[in-house]
Design an enzyme around this catalytic site. Structure first.
Site, PDB file in Angstrom:
ATOM      1  N   ASP A   6      -2.156 -11.068   7.729  1.00 26.61           N
ATOM      2  CA  ASP A   6      -0.796 -11.520   8.020  1.00 26.61           C
ATOM      3  C   ASP A   6      -0.819 -12.584   9.110  1.00 26.61           C
ATOM      4  O   ASP A   6      -1.469 -12.411  10.145  1.00 26.61           O
ATOM      5  CB  ASP A   6       0.052 -10.342   8.540  1.00 26.61           C
ATOM      6  CG  ASP A   6       0.970  -9.765   7.480  1.00 26.61           C
ATOM      7  OD1 ASP A   6       1.124 -10.376   6.407  1.00 26.61           O
ATOM      8  OD2 ASP A   6       1.538  -8.686   7.742  1.00 26.61           O
ATOM      9  N   LYS A  41      -1.318 -14.208   4.606  1.00 30.20           N
ATOM     10  CA  LYS A  41       0.018 -13.923   4.075  1.00 30.20           C
ATOM     11  C   LYS A  41       1.034 -14.397   5.097  1.00 30.20           C
ATOM     12  O   LYS A  41       0.812 -14.243   6.296  1.00 30.20           O
ATOM     13  CB  LYS A  41       0.199 -12.428   3.795  1.00 30.20           C
ATOM     14  CG  LYS A  41       1.618 -12.053   3.326  1.00 30.20           C
ATOM     15  CD  LYS A  41       1.692 -10.677   2.692  1.00 30.20           C
ATOM     16  CE  LYS A  41       1.773  -9.503   3.641  1.00 30.20           C
ATOM     17  NZ  LYS A  41       2.947  -9.538   4.558  1.00 30.20           N
ATOM     18  N   GLU A  60       9.331  -6.971  -0.790  1.00 27.57           N
ATOM     19  CA  GLU A  60       9.570  -5.794   0.052  1.00 27.57           C
ATOM     20  C   GLU A  60      11.055  -5.453   0.130  1.00 27.57           C
ATOM     21  O   GLU A  60      11.895  -6.331   0.366  1.00 27.57           O
ATOM     22  CB  GLU A  60       9.036  -6.033   1.477  1.00 27.57           C
ATOM     23  CG  GLU A  60       9.369  -4.862   2.411  1.00 27.57           C
ATOM     24  CD  GLU A  60       8.651  -4.847   3.741  1.00 27.57           C
ATOM     25  OE1 GLU A  60       7.813  -5.723   3.983  1.00 27.57           O
ATOM     26  OE2 GLU A  60       8.940  -3.935   4.539  1.00 27.57           O
ATOM     27  N   ASP A  62       0.675  -7.208   9.984  1.00 26.92           N
ATOM     28  CA  ASP A  62       1.194  -7.240  11.354  1.00 26.92           C
ATOM     29  C   ASP A  62       1.958  -5.951  11.667  1.00 26.92           C
ATOM     30  O   ASP A  62       2.395  -5.757  12.807  1.00 26.92           O
ATOM     31  CB  ASP A  62       2.056  -8.495  11.603  1.00 26.92           C
ATOM     32  CG  ASP A  62       3.251  -8.590  10.683  1.00 26.92           C
ATOM     33  OD1 ASP A  62       3.353  -7.791   9.747  1.00 26.92           O
ATOM     34  OD2 ASP A  62       4.101  -9.481  10.928  1.00 26.92           O
TER      35      ASP A  62
END
Ligand SMILES: Nc1nc(=O)c2c([nH]1)NC[C@@H]1CN(c3ccc(C(=O)N[C@@H](CCC(=O)O)C(=O)O)cc3)CN21
Ligand SMILES: CC(C)C(=O)C(=O)O
Ligand SMILES: [Mg+2]
Length: 290
Positions: free
Chosen positions: A106, A136, A205, A67
């Protein structure tokens, strides 16, 4: 006569020529840590277009239709406005351009958080429209039930914890996560919860390196780092960031090339030649037969 539109994935590929490499599968990725074969780090990059996918496919294990296309393709400030239609259209293009890599899409903000049922409906839309293999979604323990619900119904899920950009309005920015003990414990707990719920891999992340290492050791599925640690089981970057095509990139990005520079130089040359009438020449024009 049936009016049902059947997507023929064999002929809708932009590159239908036989490929020497086999398509990778989700179970092979999930078994990465236990499979005795390679345990080489998993290579993942984002892709948003068919041509980009063609160029990356043979060299990657996973292509993520992220995204992050919000910033990279659409010039948006955050990933919040991204829709299911945007994700499905880019994912379909990427699937047409890929043969070997597992394509993961995503789930956009607002399409899955409400309930496992909402997530199932959104995920089936994405997978039916695109032919991608998996989705995801962002979030830890609070998403574990949803991950398990989807997985039990045929939809493999990749998790994403730590710096979760869809929560930018709650987090207040894109600063690295895990600086306090409670935050560090939460990140490791989130990774464990997703792993136990059946996630086939987890993106870590923007987390402090010791936490990325601890989380990697705490789960059975592979972890994929971005701004995390070389000790993760794989790495991911936004392709435009590492190619040097995007202007504002996080500190964790390594710029492997200066494609923006190449594009600018090339356009400067084109503009000069057009203005000087030195392009097009005879080679680039059609002359009548004499
Ligand atoms: N092009 C691009 N690359 C990405 O990695 C990316 C996106 N877009 N969009 C979705 C999210 C947003 N991400 C981001 C965005 C900004 C920072 C950033 O500016 N980080 C600063 C620190 C900010 C702070 O401390 O408040 C840095 O210097 O790394 C980090 C991750 C990661 N993702
Ligand atoms: C940066 C990666 C992990 C991502 O979620 C995206 O590109 O949207
Ligand atoms: Mg994303």
């Amino acid at each position: 006569m049936s009016t049902t539109f059947q997507l023929d994935t064999s002929t809708s590929r932009a590159n239908p020529t036989p490929q020497p490499m086999k398509r990778l599968t989700v179970p092979k990725i999930r078994a990465h840590k236990t499979a005795g074969e390679t345990r080489e780090p998993l290579v993942m990059l984002t892709a948003y277009t068919a041509r980009q996918a063609q160029l990356l496919d043979a060299h990657c294990d996973i292509l993520l239709v992220g995204d992050s296309l919000a910033q990279v393709i659409y010039g948006l400030a955050t990933t919040i406005p991204v829709t299911l239609d945007m994700m499905a259209n880019h994912a379909a293009a990427v699937v047409r351009g890929s043969y070997h890599s597992v394509v993961v899409v995503d789930m956009p903000f607002g399409s899955y958080e409400q309930s496992p049922q909402q997530a199932f409906e959104s995920a089936t839309f994405l997978l039916k429209q695109s032919g991608a293999a998996a989705v995801k979604l962002e979030g830890g323990e609070q998403m574990a039930e949803t991950v398990s619900f989807l997985n039990q119904r045929g939809i493999p899920v990749m998790g994403h914890v730590g710096l979760t950009p869809q929560a930018v309005n709650v987090l207040g920015g894109y600063a690295a996560r895990g600086r306090s003990d409670t935050e560090a414990e939460k990140i490791v707990g989130d990774a464990k919860a997703l792993d136990e719920a059946g996630a086939f891999a987890i993106v870590l992340e923007g987390v402090l390196e010791p936490i990325a290492i601890e989380a990697t050791q705490a789960v059975a599925c592979p972890t994929i780092g971005i701004g995390a640690s070389a000790q993760c089981d794989g790495q991911v970057l936004v392709t435009e960031d590492m190619l040097g095509m995007f202007d504002r990139v996080p500190r964790f990005v390594k710029k492997y090339a200066d494609i923006a520079g190449v594009i600018e130089q090339t356009v400067v040359q084109y503009a000069e030649e057009v203005r000087a009438r030195s392009f097009p020449t005879e080679d680039q024009t059609y002359q009548p037969k004499r």
